[in-house]
Design a protein around this motif. Structure first.
Motif: not given
Length: 223
Positions: A43-50, A81-85, A112-117, A120-121
């Motif tokens: 889900i992180v990589e593709r999004g749940s719809a995919a 899975a979304m809730v767990l993450h 600092d933790a909210l916005f890192t490289d 985005d995931r």
């Protein structure tokens, strides 16, 4: 004489299938957890719809039948899975803030933790979680509880700063709402890049909010 493990041609004897009753089976809750864990990076990589049931099964190393046996639908897997993450993500933020020596340091750690490289995931997952609330009342309730907890943690850091004289603020609860809303808005802009927004710039906007509303002159200006 030939070995008992081989036939007369010297080839190994074929193994007999193990009876189903003799196989070691993992408890249902363990199987469910393994499947949910495998779905998180998809889900992180593709999004749940995919993500479909075959994708989840392949990632978990089980059959499609195993997934459908333990879950009523692929949406149920994706929801868990979304809730767990999200719970893991915010638990880590909470632990970092709790270790801070002051409210000011705690807010800096959150920013600092909210916005890192890598975040985005997380934000893609978070907005998927938002959209799921439009379809599922259980998700909507979970979102409300998550926001209530998140606002409470921000407010508690402000109150720590007030107690030590680091901040001045007449409305910690209102600040918490504005801080969380700005973070969400910056995250959406960061993902859409319309207009472009760097992680450093996103941090600066939040630092500025802290500086102006809490009159915290020590807030950093660069990420």
């Amino acid at each position: 004489m030939t070995s008992s493990a081989a036939d007369r041609t010297g080839r190994p004897k074929a193994r007999r299938a193990v009876a189903a009753s003799a196989r070691t089976r993992q408890p249902t809750e363990v199987r469910r957890r393994l499947i949910v864990e495998a779905a998180v990076p998809l889900i992180v990589e593709r999004g749940s719809a995919a993500v479909g049931v075959r994708d989840v099964a392949a990632a978990a190393g089980v059959s499609v039948g195993t997934v459908t046996y333990h879950f009523e639908s692929v949406q149920e897997v994706l929801s868990e899975a979304m809730v767990l993450h999200i719970e893991r993500y915010y638990a880590a933020l909470s632990e970092a803030a709790a270790r801070a020596t002051s409210g000011a340091e705690g807010l800096r750690l959150l920013i600092d933790a909210l916005f890192t490289d890598d975040t985005d995931r997380h934000w893609r997952m978070w907005f998927d979680y938002w959209h799921a609330g439009d379809r599922d009342q259980a998700f909507a309730r979970g979102q409300a509880e998550r926001y209530e907890s998140w606002h409470g943690e921000i407010r508690a850091l402000v109150e720590r700063g007030l107690a030590k004289g680091d901040f001045r603020c007449a409305d910690p609860a209102g600040f918490a709402v504005r801080f969380a809303a700005l973070a969400d808005g910056l995250a959406l802009q960061r993902l859409r890049q319309a207009p472009p927004l760097t992680t450093e710039a996103a941090r600066r906007h939040l630092y500025r909010l802290v500086e102006v509303e809490l009159q915290a002159g020590a807030a950093p200006t660069k990420g």
